[in-house]
Scaffold this active site. Structure first.
Site, short mmCIF file in Angstrom:
data_model
loop_
_atom_site.label_atom_id
_atom_site.label_comp_id
_atom_site.label_asym_id
_atom_site.label_seq_id
_atom_site.Cartn_x
_atom_site.Cartn_y
_atom_site.Cartn_z
N ARG A 85 0.99 -6.40 12.48
CA ARG A 85 0.34 -5.77 13.64
C ARG A 85 0.13 -6.79 14.77
O ARG A 85 0.18 -6.44 15.95
CB ARG A 85 -0.98 -5.13 13.22
CG ARG A 85 -0.77 -3.93 12.33
CD ARG A 85 -2.00 -3.08 12.17
NE ARG A 85 -1.68 -1.84 11.45
CZ ARG A 85 -2.44 -0.76 11.40
NH1 ARG A 85 -3.60 -0.74 12.05
NH2 ARG A 85 -2.08 0.31 10.74
N GLU B 281 -6.33 -0.97 15.41
CA GLU B 281 -6.96 -1.90 14.46
C GLU B 281 -5.99 -3.00 14.03
O GLU B 281 -4.84 -2.74 13.69
CB GLU B 281 -7.42 -1.14 13.22
CG GLU B 281 -8.04 -2.03 12.15
CD GLU B 281 -8.07 -1.38 10.78
OE1 GLU B 281 -8.10 -2.13 9.79
OE2 GLU B 281 -8.04 -0.13 10.71
N ARG C 71 2.62 0.97 10.35
CA ARG C 71 2.08 1.38 9.05
C ARG C 71 3.21 1.32 8.02
O ARG C 71 4.04 2.21 7.94
CB ARG C 71 1.50 2.79 9.15
CG ARG C 71 0.66 3.21 7.95
CD ARG C 71 0.12 4.62 8.13
NE ARG C 71 -0.79 4.73 9.26
CZ ARG C 71 -2.10 4.47 9.19
NH1 ARG C 71 -2.63 4.08 8.05
NH2 ARG C 71 -2.87 4.59 10.26
N ARG D 242 0.84 -1.19 0.00
CA ARG D 242 0.00 0.00 0.00
C ARG D 242 0.87 1.24 0.00
O ARG D 242 1.88 1.30 0.72
CB ARG D 242 -0.94 0.03 1.22
CG ARG D 242 -2.08 -0.98 1.10
CD ARG D 242 -3.02 -0.92 2.27
NE ARG D 242 -4.04 -1.94 2.17
CZ ARG D 242 -4.81 -2.34 3.18
NH1 ARG D 242 -4.68 -1.78 4.36
NH2 ARG D 242 -5.72 -3.28 3.01
N SER E 81 -10.22 -5.87 9.88
CA SER E 81 -11.52 -5.35 9.45
C SER E 81 -12.25 -6.49 8.75
O SER E 81 -11.67 -7.14 7.88
CB SER E 81 -11.36 -4.18 8.48
OG SER E 81 -10.95 -3.02 9.15
#
Length: 429
Positions: free
Chosen positions: A390, A349, A277, A262, A352
């Site tokens: 994560r 987070e 990130r 990403r 999801s």
């Protein structure tokens, strides 16, 4: 992708649903474009019928020896042919404009999704585990002595730039163990089918899974046109594109462990420290292809699959349902699972789990055939099961000790040769 017929039937409801997301009303513009497209199609069909009628009359005029009529009709057919071609081209252009406009409009939220403007209005629906009481100030993952010996951002920056990391020694092995544990759990306990997918995909796959055209800047494209996947949701979901599945074969439940990419467009200055990130990361993804009547239940099932991973690892977490203003573009309902990170003193987070309804299925023409019925669109769902990096952060921060070592979860013992301590030198002991 939205169904223009449904918008025609109830444009006010369509605009009201978009308003819940904070998006502007667009039905009037859509319907104006749709009306022009349909009018042009009708005009082309009318001209085509007139062309065919004149073409049939040519033979009769020739048989009668009426040369003047014959030439007139030939000229008329030629003119109608050009007119039809022009109208068909105009109709095709209007159809392309309508399709592009529809493709850029977000999915409509499910009725039970809470209204809200941003993440502050998400609603907690579940909480598991008690955050550990430390006898010392807990550190962030990259500050823990044992981790710092095996998590190298400087070398990664030298080769690749910012937001990359080199993992080595015990940390690299824990990272690999977590991915293997997740896959084994999803396959052996949760009934998902493991799939090894490409990480390079074509435009069609990105478009079909709603990553294009609106979010091209969020992903990386190679010089010869392939896209690096932002998640294996893309190849897993697109595997049923263009298919008419047998209803008896649903649900299809898939999982894959891949490297993901990403660009993190728009995240400048956000989470720059550590590996929370990154431009390149690994994730174990879950995808389900379901009958429309089963998609809500399937989302809850997938949510439990993801939550179960954290529970097995002993990581406290909370689950929230995202409000309308915080949901992703393609989702009609999303649950986020947030793992407790003691170094940040916050839940962050880690997964999801979203249902898109038939939003993606329409874009990629993925359907099923009910017994004795006409084909209908499947529903597609996707969820992280989990983000491996994560999860690594959560394991390291929750297991840290005052002396800089880390105690690891028991369930990882089979993957770590029975060694469950990360020593201060960064090796497993």
């Amino acid at each position: 992708m939205h169904d223009i017929r449904a918008i025609r039937e109830n444009p006010a409801a369509f605009d009201a649903a978009l308003a819940r997301r904070g998006d502007a009303a667009v039905s009037a513009e859509l319907l104006k474009l749709d009306e022009a497209r349909r009018a042009k199609i009708l005009a082309a069909e009318t001209a085509q019928a007139e062309q065919n009628k004149a073409a049939k009359a040519i033979g009769a005029a020739k048989a009668k020896g009426d040369e003047a009529e014959f030439e007139r009709l030939r000229a008329e057919v030629s003119a109608k042919k050009a007119q039809v071609a022009e109208m068909q081209a105009e109709a095709k252009e209007l159809d392309a404009q309508l399709t592009d406009m529809l493709a850029r409009i977000a999915n409509l939220p499910a009725e039970d999704v809470p209204d809200g403007a941003d993440e502050t209005e998400n609603v907690e629906v579940n909480r598991w585990g008690e955050p550990r009481a430390f006898g010392f100030p807990p550190r962030e993952h990259y500050e823990i002595a044992s981790v710092a010996r095996a998590m190298d951002f400087e070398t990664a920056a030298k080769t690749s730039g910012s937001r990359f990391v080199n993992l080595s020694k015990g940390v690299a092995r824990i990272h690999r163990a977590l991915a293997q544990f997740m896959l084994d759990t999803h396959v052996d306990k949760n009934g998902l089918t493991e799939t090894a997918t490409p990480v390079l995909v074509r435009d069609e796959a990105m478009y079909g899974t709603d990553k294009l055209p609106k979010f091209g800047d969020d992903s990386y494209q190679t010089t010869n046109g392939w896209w690096l996947i932002p998640t294996s949701e893309v190849p897993l979901t697109y595997s049923v594109a263009g298919e008419i599945l047998d209803a008896a074969d649903l649900p299809i439940r898939l999982t894959a462990h891949t490297v993901c990419f990403r660009s993190e467009a728009g995240s400048a200055g956000k989470d720059t420290a550590g590996m929370l990130r990154q431009h390149q990361f690994e994730k174990v993804e879950m995808v389900s292809i379901t009958h429309p009547d089963e998609s809500d239940a399937e989302q809850k099932r997938m949510l439990r699959c993801a939550e179960g991973i954290l529970e097995a690892l002993g990581i406290p977490y909370r689950t929230v349902v995202l409000c309308t203003g915080d949901m992703g573009f393609g989702a009609r309902r999303t649950f986020d699972i947030e793992a407790w990170l003691p170094g940040q003193n916050a839940y962050r987070e880690i997964s999801s789990v979203s249902t898109t309804g038939d939003f993606q299925a329409r874009r990629m023409n993925a359907r099923f055939r009910p017994r004795g019925g006409k084909p209908d669109y499947v529903h597609t769902l996707n969820g992280s099961g989990l983000a491996v990096g994560r999860c690594l952060i959560a394991v390291l921060e929750n297991g840290q000790n005052e002396d800089g070592t880390v105690t690891l979860p028991e369930v990882l013992a089979p993957y770590l040769g029975g060694k469950l301590t990360l020593g201060t030198d960064g090796a497993l002991v």
